[in-house]
Every structure is written in structure tokens, then in C-alpha cells.
Design a protein around this motif. Structure first.
Motif, PDB file in Angstrom:
ATOM      1  N   ALA A 132      -5.086   4.863   0.329  1.00 41.42           N
ATOM      2  CA  ALA A 132      -5.809   4.093  -0.685  1.00 41.42           C
ATOM      3  C   ALA A 132      -7.318   4.229  -0.506  1.00 41.42           C
ATOM      4  N   LEU A 133      -7.776   4.248   0.737  1.00 43.57           N
ATOM      5  CA  LEU A 133      -9.207   4.359   1.017  1.00 43.57           C
ATOM      6  C   LEU A 133      -9.760   5.702   0.539  1.00 43.57           C
ATOM      7  N   LEU A 134      -8.960   6.749   0.642  1.00 46.80           N
ATOM      8  CA  LEU A 134      -9.387   8.069   0.171  1.00 46.80           C
ATOM      9  C   LEU A 134      -9.723   8.056  -1.321  1.00 46.80           C
ATOM     10  N   VAL A 135      -9.051   7.179  -2.065  1.00 40.94           N
ATOM     11  CA  VAL A 135      -9.315   7.076  -3.499  1.00 40.94           C
ATOM     12  C   VAL A 135     -10.423   6.073  -3.779  1.00 40.94           C
ATOM     13  N   PHE A 136     -10.401   4.938  -3.073  1.00 44.69           N
ATOM     14  CA  PHE A 136     -11.355   3.871  -3.376  1.00 44.69           C
ATOM     15  C   PHE A 136     -12.785   4.201  -2.966  1.00 44.69           C
ATOM     16  N   VAL A 137     -12.962   4.974  -1.898  1.00 41.25           N
ATOM     17  CA  VAL A 137     -14.329   5.286  -1.448  1.00 41.25           C
ATOM     18  C   VAL A 137     -15.119   6.036  -2.520  1.00 41.25           C
ATOM     19  N   PRO A 138     -14.583   7.111  -3.118  1.00 46.82           N
ATOM     20  CA  PRO A 138     -15.345   7.771  -4.188  1.00 46.82           C
ATOM     21  C   PRO A 138     -15.561   6.881  -5.418  1.00 46.82           C
ATOM     22  N   GLN A 139     -14.601   5.978  -5.711  1.00 48.43           N
ATOM     23  CA  GLN A 139     -14.723   5.121  -6.890  1.00 48.43           C
ATOM     24  C   GLN A 139     -15.770   4.034  -6.699  1.00 48.43           C
ATOM     25  N   GLY A 140     -15.864   3.509  -5.519  1.00 45.37           N
ATOM     26  CA  GLY A 140     -16.831   2.445  -5.225  1.00 45.37           C
ATOM     27  C   GLY A 140     -16.945   2.314  -3.730  1.00 45.37           C
ATOM     28  N   ALA A 141     -18.005   2.848  -3.171  1.00 44.86           N
ATOM     29  CA  ALA A 141     -18.135   2.911  -1.713  1.00 44.86           C
ATOM     30  C   ALA A 141     -18.052   1.514  -1.111  1.00 44.86           C
ATOM     31  N   PRO A 142     -17.369   1.365   0.010  1.00 47.36           N
ATOM     32  CA  PRO A 142     -17.322   0.047   0.656  1.00 47.36           C
ATOM     33  C   PRO A 142     -18.689  -0.353   1.180  1.00 47.36           C
ATOM     34  N   LEU A 143     -18.847  -1.627   1.441  1.00 48.91           N
ATOM     35  CA  LEU A 143     -20.037  -2.107   2.141  1.00 48.91           C
ATOM     36  C   LEU A 143     -19.820  -1.750   3.609  1.00 48.91           C
ATOM     37  N   TRP A 144     -20.374  -0.620   4.029  1.00 55.06           N
ATOM     38  CA  TRP A 144     -20.042  -0.062   5.340  1.00 55.06           C
ATOM     39  C   TRP A 144     -20.374  -1.004   6.485  1.00 55.06           C
ATOM     40  N   GLY A 145     -21.549  -1.620   6.437  1.00 56.83           N
ATOM     41  CA  GLY A 145     -21.928  -2.524   7.522  1.00 56.83           C
ATOM     42  C   GLY A 145     -20.982  -3.699   7.644  1.00 56.83           C
ATOM     43  N   LEU A 146     -20.704  -4.354   6.509  1.00 55.52           N
ATOM     44  CA  LEU A 146     -19.788  -5.493   6.509  1.00 55.52           C
ATOM     45  C   LEU A 146     -18.376  -5.044   6.859  1.00 55.52           C
ATOM     46  N   GLY A 147     -17.936  -3.931   6.258  1.00 59.22           N
ATOM     47  CA  GLY A 147     -16.572  -3.458   6.509  1.00 59.22           C
ATOM     48  C   GLY A 147     -16.326  -3.122   7.967  1.00 59.22           C
TER      49      GLY A 147
ATOM     50  N   VAL B 252      -1.897   7.163  -2.301  1.00 61.19           N
ATOM     51  CA  VAL B 252      -2.890   7.892  -3.095  1.00 61.19           C
ATOM     52  C   VAL B 252      -2.499   7.850  -4.570  1.00 61.19           C
ATOM     53  N   GLY B 253      -1.221   8.104  -4.862  1.00 62.48           N
ATOM     54  CA  GLY B 253      -0.752   8.055  -6.240  1.00 62.48           C
ATOM     55  C   GLY B 253      -0.907   6.674  -6.851  1.00 62.48           C
ATOM     56  N   GLY B 254      -0.579   5.647  -6.074  1.00 69.20           N
ATOM     57  CA  GLY B 254      -0.716   4.283  -6.577  1.00 69.20           C
ATOM     58  C   GLY B 254      -2.162   3.911  -6.848  1.00 69.20           C
ATOM     59  N   ALA B 255      -3.055   4.286  -5.930  1.00 67.21           N
ATOM     60  CA  ALA B 255      -4.472   3.975  -6.105  1.00 67.21           C
ATOM     61  C   ALA B 255      -5.044   4.684  -7.333  1.00 67.21           C
ATOM     62  N   LEU B 256      -4.577   5.916  -7.597  1.00 62.52           N
ATOM     63  CA  LEU B 256      -5.045   6.652  -8.772  1.00 62.52           C
ATOM     64  C   LEU B 256      -4.568   5.989 -10.070  1.00 62.52           C
ATOM     65  N   CYS B 257      -3.423   5.312  -9.999  1.00 62.96           N
ATOM     66  CA  CYS B 257      -2.877   4.637 -11.184  1.00 62.96           C
ATOM     67  C   CYS B 257      -3.369   3.204 -11.331  1.00 62.96           C
ATOM     68  N   ALA B 258      -4.061   2.698 -10.320  1.00 60.84           N
ATOM     69  CA  ALA B 258      -4.411   1.275 -10.285  1.00 60.84           C
ATOM     70  C   ALA B 258      -5.241   0.848 -11.480  1.00 60.84           C
ATOM     71  N   SER B 259      -6.164   1.700 -11.909  1.00 56.06           N
ATOM     72  CA  SER B 259      -7.040   1.325 -13.025  1.00 56.06           C
ATOM     73  C   SER B 259      -6.309   1.360 -14.356  1.00 56.06           C
ATOM     74  N   ALA B 260      -5.185   2.067 -14.414  1.00 57.02           N
ATOM     75  CA  ALA B 260      -4.466   2.220 -15.684  1.00 57.02           C
ATOM     76  C   ALA B 260      -3.435   1.123 -15.917  1.00 57.02           C
ATOM     77  N   ILE B 261      -2.966   0.483 -14.833  1.00 58.67           N
ATOM     78  CA  ILE B 261      -1.923  -0.534 -14.954  1.00 58.67           C
ATOM     79  C   ILE B 261      -2.476  -1.867 -14.442  1.00 58.67           C
ATOM     80  N   PRO B 262      -2.580  -2.904 -15.286  1.00 57.74           N
ATOM     81  CA  PRO B 262      -3.125  -4.182 -14.849  1.00 57.74           C
ATOM     82  C   PRO B 262      -2.257  -4.818 -13.759  1.00 57.74           C
ATOM     83  N   SER B 263      -2.917  -5.443 -12.769  1.00 56.27           N
ATOM     84  CA  SER B 263      -2.179  -6.069 -11.665  1.00 56.27           C
ATOM     85  C   SER B 263      -1.318  -7.228 -12.140  1.00 56.27           C
ATOM     86  N   ASP B 264      -1.650  -7.826 -13.313  1.00 61.66           N
ATOM     87  CA  ASP B 264      -0.859  -8.943 -13.830  1.00 61.66           C
ATOM     88  C   ASP B 264       0.584  -8.531 -14.092  1.00 61.66           C
ATOM     89  N   VAL B 265       0.802  -7.245 -14.356  1.00 59.82           N
ATOM     90  CA  VAL B 265       2.158  -6.752 -14.610  1.00 59.82           C
ATOM     91  C   VAL B 265       3.034  -6.922 -13.373  1.00 59.82           C
TER      92      VAL B 265
END
Length: 256
Positions: free
Chosen positions: A193-208, A89-102
């Protein structure tokens, strides 16, 4: 929602990813790139959330299978999973602040070191030789769970493999028992991670969920394959997955 042909190909990829993940971890090496190719115009949050939704289904199936057949030590697995969930959860909350390239160069170096370490110790993980006991054992397990959970939330590739090598290399479990424990912990990191990502951008439920059903089938088959073939087989698959992750991350680093 992609067309039926792309849905079918994504479901096949999810099934294969489930098999890999159940044996040694690293199913994201197949599933996430497949989603990026199959959904070229989707937002990153949608892709990540859909990937986690599918993975949660498969990881739950393999964790249940291992629990019934291998019976991992829940006194270690459950506290480790709880800390890992918080870390994810902590990592997912920080994901937008730290670029994955790092993270890519650092993870690449770690994976090369993990592969070399495993190859240099051919007997490692074939038999259980626990290195810690009592509170120290649980403290090391929780520390590993929290750190790898945070990594899964903020970046992700190779989480299952890092869990396996931590359980084998640091704690002294055999590869089969480590894979069984890793599935429980990985389930927690996926949920976190899903607990954070769902509110940020809901998954494609049917496909998922469609991919999740195929991931369940692959995970069930993978867990039974690992149980039947034992720690030596898990070790070989683990090294193949690590090599694949090294190739992929090397390509990402070189191409920017």
C-alpha cells in the motif's frame, strides 16, 4: 507538521497501536483515528501514507521478534506475503475509484460473524490442528493473503485481525503461531500500500518516522507479551479488538 503536544500524543497512540498490532492485529483501530484527529486539515492520502509508514516500522519489528522466538513456518508465510503484497498494491490502486462507504456494512457483518464464530468455539486456536497439507495448504494461504491484501490496500481496518482468523479458522494454526505469521504478511500489505500511497501523497516523513519509532517499541513489547502469555492471551486480545472494530464501524455506518 503538528505542534509538539500533538506529536507527543500521536507517538503515544502509535506505541499503543504497535502493542495491539503485535499481539492480535488491529492497531489501525487506534493509530488511524489518532491521525485523523491530530491532522484535521491534512489530505486523506497524506494521512494514509503517514499511517502506513509508521505501521511498516512496527510490523517489521514484531515480525522479526516472532521469527526469532516463535519461528513461524516461512514456507507458508513468505508465499502468502508475496501474494498479499500484490493484492495490497491492486487494492490501493482501486481505492480512489471505490468509496470506502461501500465496504463498511460488509466488513461490519464479517467482523460480527468472526467474533461470534470465535466465541462459539472456545478451544479453537489454542492448539495447532492444520486442516490442509501440501499444495492445498499453500493455495488456501495464498488465496487468503491475496484477498486480505487487496482489502488492506482498498480499505484497511482490521487487516491483521482478518489475517489471524483466516490462519486460525481456515488453516488450523494456534493463535500465537497465527499472529506470528500474520505479522509477516501484514508487513507485506503495508509495504504494498505504501508503494502506491507515497507517489500519490508523500507521508509526513518526520512525523511518520517518529511515530514509527514508538510503534517499534510497542510492537516489540507486544510480541514479547504474546510470546510469554501464549495463544489463550492472544485469543482474548483478538476478541477485544474485534469488538472495538465492530463498535467503530457501527458508529461510522450510523453516522454516515
Amino acid at each position: 507538521m503538528p505542534d509538539p503536544t500533538h506529536v507527543l500524543l500521536l507517538c503515544v497512540a502509535a506505541g499503543f497501536a504497535g502493542w495491539i498490532d503485535a499481539v492480535s492485529g488491529g492497531g489501525g483501530l487506534v493509530q488511524l483515528p489518532a491521525l485523523l484527529i491530530g491532522l484535521p486539515h491534512a489530505a486523506p492520502a497524506v494521512i494514509l501514507a503517514t499511517n502506513k509508514l509508521s505501521s511498516v516500522c512496527g510490523t517489521a519489528a514484531s515480525a522479526l521478534t516472532y521469527q526469532r522466538r516463535v519461528r513461524p513456518d516461512l514456507r507458508t508465510a513468505l508465499p502468502m506475503a508475496a501474494v498479499a503484497l500484490v493484492g495490497a498494491v491492486g487494492g490501493a490502486l482501486c481505492a480512489s475509484a471505490i468509496p470506502s462507504d461501500v465496504f463498511r456494512p460488509l466488513v461490519l457483518v464479517l467482523l460480527v460473524a468472526v467474533g461470534a464464530f470465535t466465541i462459539a468455539r472456545p478451544r479453537m486456536g489454542l492448539d495447532e490442528k492444520l486442516r490442509f497439507h501440501g499444495r492445498r495448504h499453500h493455495a488456501v494461504a495464498a488465496l487468503c493473503g491475496g484477498a486480505i491484501g487487496f482489502y488492506d490496500g482498498i480499505f484497511g481496518p482490521g487487516t491483521g485481525s482478518f489475517l489471524v482468523i483466516a490462519l486460525v479458522g481456515l488453516l488450523g494454526y494456534a493463535f500465537l503461531a497465527a499472529s506470528a505469521t500474520a505479522r509477516i504478511v501484514n508487513l507485506a500489505t503495508n509495504v504494498g500500500a505504501l508503494l502506491v500511497f507515497v507517489p500519490q501523497g508523500a507521508p509526513l516523513w518526520g512525523l511518520g518516522l517518529a511515530m514509527g519509532a514508538c510503534n517499534v517499541a510497542g510492537s516489540w513489547f507486544g510480541a514479547h507479551t504474546a510470546i510469554r502469555r501464549g495463544s489463550r492471551f492472544v485469543r482474548v486480545v483478538f476478541l477485544i479488538v474485534v469488538a472495538g472494530l465492530v463498535v467503530k464501524l457501527s458508529h461510522d455506518v450510523l453516522t454516515g
